[in-house]
Design a protein around this motif. Structure first.
Motif, PDB file in Angstrom:
ATOM      1  N   PRO A   1       6.082   1.124  19.794  1.00 54.24           N
ATOM      2  CA  PRO A   1       5.693   2.379  20.449  1.00 54.24           C
ATOM      3  C   PRO A   1       4.471   2.192  21.344  1.00 54.24           C
ATOM      4  CG  PRO A   1       5.121   2.421  18.117  1.00 54.24           C
ATOM      5  CD  PRO A   1       5.934   1.185  18.336  1.00 54.24           C
ATOM      6  N   PRO A   2       4.350   2.976  22.387  1.00 52.76           N
ATOM      7  CA  PRO A   2       3.238   2.805  23.336  1.00 52.76           C
ATOM      8  C   PRO A   2       1.873   2.985  22.694  1.00 52.76           C
ATOM      9  CG  PRO A   2       4.495   4.821  23.800  1.00 52.76           C
ATOM     10  CD  PRO A   2       5.285   4.034  22.824  1.00 52.76           C
ATOM     11  N   GLU A   3       1.777   3.855  21.691  1.00 51.28           N
ATOM     12  CA  GLU A   3       0.470   4.054  21.047  1.00 51.28           C
ATOM     13  C   GLU A   3       0.004   2.796  20.320  1.00 51.28           C
ATOM     14  OE1 GLU A   3       3.605   6.259  18.484  1.00 51.28           O
ATOM     15  OE2 GLU A   3       3.143   5.955  20.620  1.00 51.28           O
ATOM     16  N   ALA A   4       0.951   1.978  19.836  1.00 52.66           N
ATOM     17  CA  ALA A   4       0.577   0.717  19.188  1.00 52.66           C
ATOM     18  C   ALA A   4       0.024  -0.257  20.227  1.00 52.66           C
ATOM     19  CB  ALA A   4       1.783   0.111  18.472  1.00 52.66           C
ATOM     20  N   HIS A   5       0.650  -0.310  21.394  1.00 54.68           N
ATOM     21  CA  HIS A   5       0.135  -1.169  22.465  1.00 54.68           C
ATOM     22  C   HIS A   5      -1.251  -0.711  22.907  1.00 54.68           C
ATOM     23  CE1 HIS A   5       3.490  -3.841  23.143  1.00 54.68           C
ATOM     24  NE2 HIS A   5       4.338  -2.843  23.268  1.00 54.68           N
ATOM     25  N   ARG A   6      -1.438   0.595  22.998  1.00 58.09           N
ATOM     26  CA  ARG A   6      -2.744   1.106  23.418  1.00 58.09           C
ATOM     27  C   ARG A   6      -3.817   0.772  22.385  1.00 58.09           C
ATOM     28  NH1 ARG A   6       0.451   5.540  25.482  1.00 58.09           N
ATOM     29  NH2 ARG A   6       0.174   6.704  23.531  1.00 58.09           N
ATOM     30  N   ALA A   7      -3.460   0.864  21.111  1.00 55.53           N
ATOM     31  CA  ALA A   7      -4.409   0.512  20.050  1.00 55.53           C
ATOM     32  C   ALA A   7      -4.772  -0.970  20.127  1.00 55.53           C
ATOM     33  CB  ALA A   7      -3.820   0.848  18.683  1.00 55.53           C
TER      34      ALA A   7
ATOM     35  N   VAL B   1       0.854  -1.627  12.160  1.00 53.76           N
ATOM     36  CA  VAL B   1       2.233  -1.414  11.723  1.00 53.76           C
ATOM     37  C   VAL B   1       2.916  -0.600  12.812  1.00 53.76           C
ATOM     38  CG1 VAL B   1       3.744  -0.522   9.930  1.00 53.76           C
ATOM     39  CG2 VAL B   1       1.522  -1.495   9.316  1.00 53.76           C
ATOM     40  N   ALA B   2       3.742  -1.276  13.616  1.00 54.92           N
ATOM     41  CA  ALA B   2       4.261  -0.713  14.866  1.00 54.92           C
ATOM     42  C   ALA B   2       5.707  -0.262  14.713  1.00 54.92           C
ATOM     43  CB  ALA B   2       4.131  -1.721  15.984  1.00 54.92           C
ATOM     44  N   GLY B   3       5.956   0.665  13.812  1.00 54.32           N
ATOM     45  CA  GLY B   3       7.295   1.208  13.654  1.00 54.32           C
ATOM     46  C   GLY B   3       8.205   0.325  12.816  1.00 54.32           C
TER      47      GLY B   3
ATOM     48  N   PRO C   1       2.739 -10.851   4.039  1.00 50.64           N
ATOM     49  CA  PRO C   1       4.099 -10.491   3.630  1.00 50.64           C
ATOM     50  C   PRO C   1       4.207  -9.053   3.139  1.00 50.64           C
ATOM     51  CG  PRO C   1       3.523 -12.662   2.783  1.00 50.64           C
ATOM     52  CD  PRO C   1       2.268 -12.086   3.363  1.00 50.64           C
ATOM     53  N   ALA C   2       3.159  -8.566   2.463  1.00 47.92           N
ATOM     54  CA  ALA C   2       3.183  -7.187   1.968  1.00 47.92           C
ATOM     55  C   ALA C   2       3.146  -6.198   3.125  1.00 47.92           C
ATOM     56  CB  ALA C   2       2.008  -6.951   1.027  1.00 47.92           C
ATOM     57  N   ILE C   3       2.328  -6.473   4.126  1.00 45.82           N
ATOM     58  CA  ILE C   3       2.229  -5.573   5.286  1.00 45.82           C
ATOM     59  C   ILE C   3       3.527  -5.583   6.078  1.00 45.82           C
ATOM     60  CG2 ILE C   3       1.011  -5.179   7.471  1.00 45.82           C
ATOM     61  CD1 ILE C   3      -1.496  -6.374   6.052  1.00 45.82           C
ATOM     62  N   GLU C   4       4.165  -6.751   6.168  1.00 41.56           N
ATOM     63  CA  GLU C   4       5.425  -6.849   6.899  1.00 41.56           C
ATOM     64  C   GLU C   4       6.507  -5.964   6.282  1.00 41.56           C
ATOM     65  OE1 GLU C   4       5.422 -11.272   8.927  1.00 41.56           O
ATOM     66  OE2 GLU C   4       5.819 -11.143   6.777  1.00 41.56           O
ATOM     67  N   LYS C   5       6.400  -5.666   5.003  1.00 39.14           N
ATOM     68  CA  LYS C   5       7.367  -4.779   4.347  1.00 39.14           C
ATOM     69  C   LYS C   5       7.201  -3.325   4.789  1.00 39.14           C
ATOM     70  CE  LYS C   5       7.868  -7.657   0.215  1.00 39.14           C
ATOM     71  NZ  LYS C   5       7.660  -7.748  -1.250  1.00 39.14           N
ATOM     72  N   LEU C   6       6.031  -2.990   5.339  1.00 40.03           N
ATOM     73  CA  LEU C   6       5.773  -1.614   5.780  1.00 40.03           C
ATOM     74  C   LEU C   6       6.428  -1.311   7.122  1.00 40.03           C
ATOM     75  CD1 LEU C   6       1.958  -1.329   4.956  1.00 40.03           C
ATOM     76  CD2 LEU C   6       3.905  -0.653   3.528  1.00 40.03           C
ATOM     77  N   GLY C   7       6.690  -2.347   7.910  1.00 38.30           N
ATOM     78  CA  GLY C   7       7.257  -2.156   9.238  1.00 38.30           C
ATOM     79  C   GLY C   7       6.967  -3.355  10.111  1.00 38.30           C
ATOM     80  N   ARG C   8       7.273  -3.210  11.370  1.00 37.47           N
ATOM     81  CA  ARG C   8       7.068  -4.309  12.321  1.00 37.47           C
ATOM     82  C   ARG C   8       5.568  -4.497  12.575  1.00 37.47           C
ATOM     83  NH1 ARG C   8       9.970  -5.006  18.229  1.00 37.47           N
ATOM     84  NH2 ARG C   8       8.867  -6.901  18.847  1.00 37.47           N
TER      85      ARG C   8
ATOM     86  N   VAL D   1      -1.930   5.378  14.420  1.00 38.26           N
ATOM     87  CA  VAL D   1      -1.102   4.244  14.013  1.00 38.26           C
ATOM     88  C   VAL D   1      -1.736   3.588  12.793  1.00 38.26           C
ATOM     89  CG1 VAL D   1      -0.176   3.777  16.311  1.00 38.26           C
ATOM     90  CG2 VAL D   1      -2.297   2.693  15.617  1.00 38.26           C
ATOM     91  N   PRO D   2      -0.921   3.176  11.821  1.00 43.13           N
ATOM     92  CA  PRO D   2      -1.490   2.485  10.649  1.00 43.13           C
ATOM     93  C   PRO D   2      -2.020   1.108  11.060  1.00 43.13           C
ATOM     94  CG  PRO D   2       0.773   3.252  10.238  1.00 43.13           C
ATOM     95  CD  PRO D   2       0.533   3.351  11.710  1.00 43.13           C
ATOM     96  N   ILE D   3      -3.244   0.782  10.647  1.00 43.20           N
ATOM     97  CA  ILE D   3      -3.818  -0.537  10.880  1.00 43.20           C
ATOM     98  C   ILE D   3      -4.370  -1.053   9.559  1.00 43.20           C
ATOM     99  CG2 ILE D   3      -5.525  -1.910  12.112  1.00 43.20           C
ATOM    100  CD1 ILE D   3      -5.437   0.032  14.382  1.00 43.20           C
TER     101      ILE D   3
END
Length: 439
Positions: free
Chosen positions: A373-379, A364-366, A310-317, A346-348
């Protein structure tokens, strides 16, 4: 669709607001269009009626519990009927002398555990979502959890199932005894099948003795690689913790700044083998740690771990990944995930069931509601490739759903993948159960 539903004698809704509420799961994956209807099953006969009609009319059906799936397995799109099983929520029987519970699929995991505790017993699987997730959903994904380091995943606690097949036929698999090897293991086949072979309407589950005393240790380390190595050192010392939960610096920061005061990574270890085992575990964990503290309250140090997502979800998608590697390669995996995060900027946030090598690198994908974002998919792709390179798997407990289908054949190989497809066709010849998911 109204006529289709009206003749069933089962509660349903085609209200747009209700449909929207049952369309998505916790993964955030969005299918095309909206489901045609939501049917609210209360009995086994309700489920049989729905599947009988669905096969006759070739209507796709998506079974759903709490909607806590993290891979899109319970998301429903255009033309699909959502079969909501949360109304089948009765604990039918607890037999303390046999160490067995008989439940319906809509029972909340934590409610079963509490009911077992009244008899000095425990339902061992405890996914982080245990307060909201259902037994049926846990069975569908073969869910794990914090205590699985010692007591195993859901499959290890399922003795038998009642399952409705496409067309409405009701079968029972397994048995109510702790041992039994007669016939093929159909129970094991349904566990983890993500609602693609049949709908679980009842489960006979193994309960375990509630242990005491329990010791919980929080060990902080200067970096996540050292913390991961400490969890491996426990195994090398032949210490089997109930759980060993690892949280990296990014995860600690998301939960709250106070958690980073003693180190950049936290390893929470719980034992239930008495004072000598707890002392031996503390001795191993002390090496290389910057801080270590004990507690005899089994929940006092786990609150932070359960608040992580839940805490990470507050940072973004969040893209909630779920890989597992051989335990001996855990430190290597967390180190390489950090490299991947830097390479793609990308933040992980990485947390792990370190006791069995199951990592959750959460990207954390935006912003919420925005395209990934494509960089999140690549990660994410590099994380899956890393898991296979290290001899692991692309999913340890969340299942395949939609988000990992492209990786399944790479992991299991074309021959095994083809066999799985043929099994699906055998059980569900018209492809009406959770189409496009799992395989």
């Amino acid at each position: 669709m109204t006529a289709w539903l009206a003749g069933l004698g089962v509660d349903y809704s085609i209200d747009p607001e209700v449909l929207q509420g049952k369309r998505l799961d916790r993964s955030g994956w969005e299918p095309h269009g909206e489901p045609a209807a939501v049917v609210f099953a209360r009995t086994v006969d309700d489920v049989r009626a729905v599947l009988r009609r669905a096969q006759e009319t070739r209507t796709p059906v998506v079974a759903r519990g709490a909607g806590s799936a993290l891979t899109g397995a319970t998301a429903a799109g255009a033309g699909e009927v959502v079969l909501d099983l949360t109304g089948m929520n009765r604990i039918r029987d607890i037999r303390p002398a046999d160490g067995v519970a008989v439940v319906e699929p809509g029972v909340i995991t934590a409610d079963l555990d509490r009911a077992a505790m009244a008899h000095g017993l425990r339902y061992a699987p405890d996914p982080a979502s245990l307060a909201i997730s259902t037994i049926g959903g846990n069975i569908a994904t073969n869910a794990g959890g914090l205590r699985c380091a010692k007591y195993g995943v859901t499959r290890d606690s399922v003795l038998g199932l009642d399952v409705v097949l496409p067309g409405g036929e009701l079968i029972s698999t397994g048995r109510g005894t702790l041992k039994g090897v007669a016939g093929y293991d159909l129970t094991g086949l349904f566990v983890g099948s993500e609602g693609t072979l049949g709908i679980v309407v009842g489960a006979t589950l193994r309960l375990r003795t509630l242990p005491e005393p329990t010791a919980t240790i929080a060990a902080y380390y200067p970096d996540v690689e050292t913390a991961a190595a400490a969890s491996v050192a426990l195994a090398e010392a032949r210490i089997q913790p109930v759980l060993a939960e690892l949280l990296d610096e990014a995860t600690l920061a998301a939960i709250g700044p106070g958690l980073r005061t003693s180190g950049s990574a936290l390893l929470i270890v719980q034992t239930d083998g008495g004072p000598e085992e707890a002392a031996a575990a503390a001795e191993v964990l002390r090496r290389g740690s910057s801080s270590l503290r004990h507690s005899t309250d089994p929940d006092s140090l786990l609150h932070a771990r359960r608040q992580a997502l839940p805490a990470i979800e507050k940072l973004g998608r969040p893209l909630i990944e779920d890989i597992a590697v051989p335990r001996s390669r855990l430190a290597e995996a967390v180190r390489e995930i950090g490299v991947i995060a830097k390479r793609h900027d990308v933040p992980i946030c990485t947390l792990a069931h370190a006791g069995d090598g199951n990592l959750h690198p959460i990207i954390v994908a935006g912003a919420h509601g925005s395209p990934i974002p494509p960089e999140a998919h690549r990660a994410a792709d590099e994380i899956f490739a890393l898991a296979l390179e290290l001899g692991g798997t692309v999913t340890g407990e969340h299942g395949v759903g939609v988000l990992k289908r492209a990786w399944l054949e790479r992991e299991v190989g074309p021959a095994s993948h083809d066999l799985q497809r043929r099994l699906k066709a055998l059980f569900d010849p018209y492809g009406i159960l959770n189409p496009g998911k799992a395989i």
